[in-house]
Design a protein around this motif. Structure first.
Motif, PDB file in Angstrom:
ATOM      1  N   ALA A 295      23.930 -37.507 124.407  1.00 62.54           N
ATOM      2  CA  ALA A 295      23.637 -36.658 123.238  1.00 62.54           C
ATOM      3  C   ALA A 295      22.486 -35.715 123.542  1.00 62.54           C
ATOM      4  N   MET A 296      21.466 -36.228 124.251  1.00 62.15           N
ATOM      5  CA  MET A 296      20.339 -35.373 124.632  1.00 62.15           C
ATOM      6  C   MET A 296      20.793 -34.296 125.622  1.00 62.15           C
ATOM      7  N   ARG A 297      21.693 -34.665 126.523  1.00 58.95           N
ATOM      8  CA  ARG A 297      22.199 -33.697 127.504  1.00 58.95           C
ATOM      9  C   ARG A 297      22.886 -32.511 126.792  1.00 58.95           C
ATOM     10  N   THR A 298      23.611 -32.831 125.701  1.00 61.75           N
ATOM     11  CA  THR A 298      24.270 -31.774 124.916  1.00 61.75           C
ATOM     12  C   THR A 298      23.241 -30.811 124.337  1.00 61.75           C
ATOM     13  N   LEU A 299      22.138 -31.355 123.824  1.00 57.16           N
ATOM     14  CA  LEU A 299      21.079 -30.513 123.260  1.00 57.16           C
ATOM     15  C   LEU A 299      20.393 -29.695 124.345  1.00 57.16           C
ATOM     16  N   ILE A 300      20.221 -30.302 125.523  1.00 53.53           N
ATOM     17  CA  ILE A 300      19.577 -29.593 126.635  1.00 53.53           C
ATOM     18  C   ILE A 300      20.463 -28.431 127.101  1.00 53.53           C
ATOM     19  N   LYS A 301      21.777 -28.614 127.036  1.00 51.88           N
ATOM     20  CA  LYS A 301      22.701 -27.526 127.407  1.00 51.88           C
ATOM     21  C   LYS A 301      22.484 -26.313 126.501  1.00 51.88           C
ATOM     22  N   GLU A 302      22.302 -26.578 125.190  1.00 47.52           N
ATOM     23  CA  GLU A 302      22.033 -25.484 124.248  1.00 47.52           C
ATOM     24  C   GLU A 302      20.712 -24.801 124.597  1.00 47.52           C
ATOM     25  N   TYR A 303      19.743 -25.585 125.004  1.00 46.10           N
ATOM     26  CA  TYR A 303      18.437 -25.066 125.419  1.00 46.10           C
ATOM     27  C   TYR A 303      18.601 -24.186 126.660  1.00 46.10           C
ATOM     28  N   MET A 304      19.426 -24.642 127.608  1.00 41.27           N
ATOM     29  CA  MET A 304      19.653 -23.881 128.838  1.00 41.27           C
ATOM     30  C   MET A 304      20.349 -22.549 128.541  1.00 41.27           C
ATOM     31  N   ILE A 305      21.240 -22.555 127.546  1.00 42.34           N
ATOM     32  CA  ILE A 305      21.910 -21.303 127.145  1.00 42.34           C
ATOM     33  C   ILE A 305      20.872 -20.301 126.635  1.00 42.34           C
ATOM     34  N   LEU A 306      19.896 -20.819 125.853  1.00 35.31           N
ATOM     35  CA  LEU A 306      18.833 -19.948 125.337  1.00 35.31           C
ATOM     36  C   LEU A 306      18.037 -19.348 126.490  1.00 35.31           C
ATOM     37  N   ILE A 307      17.674 -20.179 127.476  1.00 32.92           N
ATOM     38  CA  ILE A 307      16.884 -19.699 128.613  1.00 32.92           C
ATOM     39  C   ILE A 307      17.678 -18.643 129.396  1.00 32.92           C
ATOM     40  N   THR A 308      18.991 -18.836 129.543  1.00 31.22           N
ATOM     41  CA  THR A 308      19.844 -17.864 130.245  1.00 31.22           C
ATOM     42  C   THR A 308      19.825 -16.514 129.531  1.00 31.22           C
ATOM     43  N   GLN A 309      19.887 -16.574 128.191  1.00 33.58           N
ATOM     44  CA  GLN A 309      19.844 -15.334 127.408  1.00 33.58           C
ATOM     45  C   GLN A 309      18.492 -14.630 127.571  1.00 33.58           C
ATOM     46  N   LEU A 310      17.422 -15.421 127.646  1.00 31.79           N
ATOM     47  CA  LEU A 310      16.085 -14.860 127.836  1.00 31.79           C
ATOM     48  C   LEU A 310      15.958 -14.225 129.219  1.00 31.79           C
ATOM     49  N   GLU A 311      16.579 -14.848 130.223  1.00 31.30           N
ATOM     50  CA  GLU A 311      16.565 -14.282 131.578  1.00 31.30           C
ATOM     51  C   GLU A 311      17.289 -12.919 131.592  1.00 31.30           C
ATOM     52  N   HIS A 312      18.358 -12.838 130.837  1.00 30.70           N
ATOM     53  CA  HIS A 312      19.119 -11.581 130.753  1.00 30.70           C
ATOM     54  C   HIS A 312      18.244 -10.473 130.165  1.00 30.70           C
ATOM     55  N   LEU A 313      17.489 -10.840 129.118  1.00 31.58           N
ATOM     56  CA  LEU A 313      16.572  -9.870 128.513  1.00 31.58           C
ATOM     57  C   LEU A 313      15.480  -9.474 129.503  1.00 31.58           C
ATOM     58  N   GLN A 314      15.005 -10.461 130.265  1.00 30.10           N
ATOM     59  CA  GLN A 314      13.921 -10.192 131.216  1.00 30.10           C
ATOM     60  C   GLN A 314      14.367  -9.221 132.307  1.00 30.10           C
ATOM     61  N   ARG A 315      15.624  -9.375 132.752  1.00 32.28           N
ATOM     62  CA  ARG A 315      16.141  -8.472 133.783  1.00 32.28           C
ATOM     63  C   ARG A 315      16.225  -7.019 133.251  1.00 32.28           C
ATOM     64  N   GLN A 316      16.466  -6.907 131.942  1.00 35.82           N
ATOM     65  CA  GLN A 316      16.553  -5.581 131.327  1.00 35.82           C
ATOM     66  C   GLN A 316      15.174  -5.014 130.983  1.00 35.82           C
ATOM     67  N   GLY A 317      14.142  -5.829 131.221  1.00 37.87           N
ATOM     68  CA  GLY A 317      12.774  -5.406 130.923  1.00 37.87           C
ATOM     69  C   GLY A 317      12.456  -5.420 129.453  1.00 37.87           C
ATOM     70  N   LEU A 318      13.231  -6.232 128.691  1.00 34.20           N
ATOM     71  CA  LEU A 318      13.043  -6.283 127.228  1.00 34.20           C
ATOM     72  C   LEU A 318      12.298  -7.542 126.762  1.00 34.20           C
ATOM     73  N   LEU A 319      11.804  -8.351 127.732  1.00 35.96           N
ATOM     74  CA  LEU A 319      11.171  -9.619 127.351  1.00 35.96           C
ATOM     75  C   LEU A 319       9.700  -9.612 127.718  1.00 35.96           C
ATOM     76  N   SER A 320       8.864  -9.568 126.685  1.00 36.34           N
ATOM     77  CA  SER A 320       7.415  -9.677 126.909  1.00 36.34           C
ATOM     78  C   SER A 320       7.001 -11.138 126.691  1.00 36.34           C
ATOM     79  N   LEU A 321       5.755 -11.419 127.029  1.00 38.30           N
ATOM     80  CA  LEU A 321       5.237 -12.784 126.864  1.00 38.30           C
ATOM     81  C   LEU A 321       5.224 -13.179 125.383  1.00 38.30           C
TER      82      LEU A 321
END
Length: 862
Positions: A295-321
């Motif tokens: 069950a925790m692994r399922t929640l961590i997968k959702e967390y990893m999806i969020l981090i992937t989306q943030l990485e996408h923003l970072q590559r576009q230069g749209l993610l500040s601290l």
């Protein structure tokens, strides 16, 4: 808490405190039972108790720290213990005693340590270590300690759990992950210490402008948040099970560094959760922990999806601290809760039911925080699925399928055949037992019913009948405990009815009790016993070693066929049993069970005197499964004690009646010393009156009324435990009221019986000595000779001879009285009988008054 448990705990406490009280534990047990509080210590009282102890303690910080540590481990009965300790702080006398006791124990321990210690010398070192070398050595030791404390214990823990589970499931080994799963750390989503993001030379961050620093740090944080070291932020080595710490480049701008330190706890939580998931996914930690990790692994997968989306923003230069901090906010709370749960399960070494208890308690503690409670509820539901599958099989079919020892009910390998052999066999109590630490807190109130439900169905299933509860319904975790109560109640009622109907109707339990056990062991079948005792009287007078058991069995068979017992369909289950010890020894052996005297009494010689068949004789009864649950060896032993008690009384009564018959012949002689002979007749009548009244009391004032109560209770019984309780209560009351639970009363009664038997033997010898050997002459004269019938002259001569015989017999009896001191013997018997009888009545009066056993007063009235 049961009386036995209180008794055990009090004795244990007295031995730990080295208290040697002349009165023993009984006084303390009585006080505890009288002062038991009906309420359970609440959280409020435990909190106030904690505060009180902290105020009283010299080191309150250490106490509170220890309390929190135990609380995090989900330690059972912790609040009750704290409440007790708070009460002790108010009792000055007890505190002084405990301090003195602790001082004495410390001195004893110190003396023992001094006597067994060895002097060690510390070698002096000539060379000095520099501060730099010392620091390097400390780091090396730290890394070695870290590696050993992380890897070795996990491997060792898995091995211990695996060995334990394989031992329990012999023939069905627990599945194991291949070794490469643990040997390849890159497969785990946690940090790999000693590796870096790239081999490129890292540019000192302090030399970069602020915007570039922020960009580099955002990139590092995105890696850190998924368990990979960055260039300027790296994870530190873990020591034991502590939380993950990070090293941030000291040259980083302070404003950026401040925000970074706020985000890093998310990475620490992610690291803790990931380690937990990888560890608890192993089969050795059980199905509940495995389901929780999934069950925790399922929640961590959702967390990893969020981090992937943030990485996408970072590559576009749209993610500040600042944006990273904003986007990570919702996940921060979730990972914090997950990490907290993971840490608590790890600290408490929870498995199965204890994991569910911890999750349930956490869910309740988050009342008011909707998001946190919903998260915990989701995890608890997921983790409870495998546990509830085991529960459903148990309460609906009576089967335990628990390969990882997670369920609240534990099965033990016991043979049900032992019920018929071992007095102290605890098949019904110990075949299935409750494991306290595996009871989920939300099922605590129903634990006993859950245990009983499965046990009832299991008995029926072991008799070859397949049982499936018609009201079976899937059990799903919910915060509303009423849902479990209703489902378990329905299953319990069904299981109770199935087993009770099976025993009462199909196995004819009541018929076995009333038509066989009562008739034979409680001597309810009068004509059978008259036939049996007439047939076996001569055989049972022999020493027990000279008796041929097969002959007794044949005579028993004959008596059964000749009496009304012939209509009993279970009569073939009745057997002969010749005991190796007398009734008092048997009683002492039973009373000594589970006490310190048990070994001494069991290892002692059966008896110094040779037992006669009458003293050793008893019946036995063959009981098949599942009736042996009720009529077990413990119950049969109690029936045997009652039977031996009454059988010997019946024998003494028959002996006294025989004396009365033989005394009738003495009345035809005109003895000159009729006065002393009348004294013997009076004593015989007193003895007969006593024995008959005792028998009447036991049969009609103890057993019959108690039996009617038993029959009434059996009709009202709703489950097998009620039947067991009523049957045990019946036997206990019978034994108590027949003086068979009190060795002192039984010894006095046995002395009375011995006096009666010796008196009958003496009277029989005296009667035999008075018989003259004139049978052949009498027969010759009365029936004539070869020459023909007797003449008138011969008849006149015969009459004269009879008168002379009577005169000689009377003189012979008087001479016997004078030479053998017969009158003194009778007076001695009278004195002994009266002394023992008064002693018995006196003791009965004391016991009936002190112990409120008013039924024994009936003997005194009689």
């Amino acid at each position: 808490m049961s009386e036995f448990r209180i008794h055990h705990d009090v004795n244990e406490l007295l031995s730990l405190l080295r208290v040697h009280s002349g009165e023993g534990a009984e006084v303390y047990i009585d006080l505890l039972q009288k002062n038991r509080t009906p309420y359970v210590t609440t959280t409020v009282s435990a909190h106030s108790a904690k505060v009180k102890i902290a105020e009283f303690s010299r080191t309150p910080e250490e106490f509170l720290k220890k309390y929190d540590e135990l609380k995090s481990k989900n330690t059972r009965h912790l609040d009750s213990l704290v409440y007790l300790l708070s009460k002790l702080t108010e009792d000055k006398e007890t505190l002084q005693y405990l301090q003195q006791n602790a001082k004495e124990r410390a001195e004893l321990a110190a003396n023992a340590a001094t006597s067994g210690s060895t002097n060690f010398s510390i070698p002096s070192t000539a060379s000095k270590i520099s501060l730099q070398e010392l620091e390097e050595l400390r780091k090396q030791l730290g890394s070695v300690t870290a590696n050993s404390s992380v890897q070795q214990p996990l491997e060792l823990t898995r091995k211990i759990l695996r060995d334990k589970q394989n031992k329990k499931n012999s023939g069905h080994p627990v599945p194991v992950f291949p070794s490469w799963v643990y040997e390849r750390p890159a497969l785990i989503g946690d940090f790999l210490i000693g590796t870096s993001l790239s081999t490129d030379t890292t540019v000192p961050i302090g030399t970069l402008p602020l915007a570039s620093q922020e960009s580099m740090i955002v990139e590092d944080l995105l890696y850190i948040l998924i368990g990979v070291d960055g260039r300027y932020i790296t994870a530190q080595t873990l020591v034991g099970r502590q939380n993950r710490a990070f090293s941030v480049d000291p040259n980083l701008d302070l404003s950026i560094k401040e925000l970074v330190t706020r985000i890093l706890p998310v990475a620490a939580s992610y690291s803790a959760v990931t380690r937990f998931i990888e560890e608890k996914s192993s089969f050795e930690y059980g199905q509940v922990n495995h389901a929780l990790a999934a069950a925790m692994r399922t929640l961590i997968k959702e967390y990893m999806i969020l981090i992937t989306q943030l990485e996408h923003l970072q590559r576009q230069g749209l993610l500040s601290l600042q944006k990273l901090w904003f986007y990570i906010q919702p996940t921060m709370r979730t990972l914090e809760i997950l990490a907290s749960l993971a840490t608590s399960v790890d600290k408490g070494e929870c498995m199965g039911g204890s994991t569910l208890s911890l999750l349930h308690d956490k869910t309740f503690n988050y009342t008011g925080d909707g998001q946190a409670q919903e998260l915990c509820l989701y995890l608890t539901k997921a983790a409870s699925v495998p546990y509830f599958e085991i529960l459903e099989k148990w309460i609906y079919r009576g089967i335990i399928n628990d390969p990882y020892s997670e369920f609240m009910v534990e099965e033990h390998e016991l043979q049900k055949e032992k019920i018929q052999e071992d007095y102290n066999d605890k098949y019904w109590d110990q075949r299935y037992t409750v494991v306290q630490q595996q009871i989920p807190s939300f099922l605590q109130k129903m634990a006993d019913k859950i245990l009983s439900t499965g046990k009832y169905l299991n008995v029926v299933r072991e008799c070859g009948r397949d049982v499936t509860c018609p009201v079976a319904k899937e059990v799903i975790y919910t915060l509303k405990e009423r849902a479990y109560v209703e489902q378990i109640e329905k299953a319990y009622n069904y299981a109770s009815k199935v087993l009770l109907d099976f025993l009462m109707e199909e196995k004819e339990l009541v018929a076995h009790l009333s038509r066989s056990i009562k008739h034979y062991f409680l001597m309810d079948q009068g004509d059978f016993f008259v036939h049996f005792m007439d047939l076996t009287e001569e055989e049972l007078k022999k020493p027990v070693d000279d008796i041929i058991t097969t002959r007794l069995e044949a005579l028993l068979e004959l008596a059964l066929r000749m009496s009304t017992a012939n209509t009993d369909p279970f009569k073939d289950d009745l057997k002969i049993d010749l005991m190796p010890h007398d009734l008092i020894t048997q009683l002492l052996r039973v009373l000594a069970i589970e006490t310190k005297q048990e070994k001494a009494i069991i290892s002692a010689d059966p008896t110094e005197l040779t037992l006669s068949g009458l003293e050793a004789f008893s019946f036995d009864y063959i009981v098949k499964w599942p009736l042996s649950l009720i009529i077990n060896r413990k119950a049969l032993t109690r029936y045997q004690m009652l039977f031996r008690h009454m059988f010997y009384c019946k024998h003494v009564e028959r002996q006294l009646c025989n004396v009365w018959i033989s005394n009738k012949t003495a009345k035809q002689f005109s003895l000159h010393s009729a006065k002393w002979f009348a004294g013997a007749f009076t004593l015989r009548q007193r003895m007969l009156n006593f024995v008959q009244n005792i028998q009447y009391y036991m049969m009609f004032e103890v057993m019959e009324p108690t039996w009617h109560i038993l029959e009434k209770n059996l009709k009202l019984a709703s489950n097998i435990d009620d039947v067991l309780s009523h049957h045990t209560s019946f036997l206990d009351n019978c034994l108590k009221d027949c003086m068979l639970t009190n060795p002192e009363l039984l010894k006095i009664f046995s002395k009375l019986m011995s006096v009666c038997v010796m008196f009958t033997n003496c009277m029989q010898r005296f009667t035999q000595s008075m018989k003259l050997d004139n049978e052949m002459d009498r027969l010759t004269l009365e029936h004539g000779t070869m020459l023909g019938p007797p003449t008138e002259e011969e008849r006149a001569e015969e009459t004269a001879k009879k008168k002379l015989t009577n005169k000689l017999l009377a003189e012979h009896a008087d001479n016997l009285h004078l030479t053998s001191g017969f009158e003194a013997t009778i007076n001695k018997f009278d004195s002994n009988f009266s002394t023992h009888l008064l002693d018995l009545l006196d003791k009965l009066s004391v016991y009936s008054t002190n112990d409120c056993e008013h039924s024994m007063l009936n003997i005194i009235y009689r």
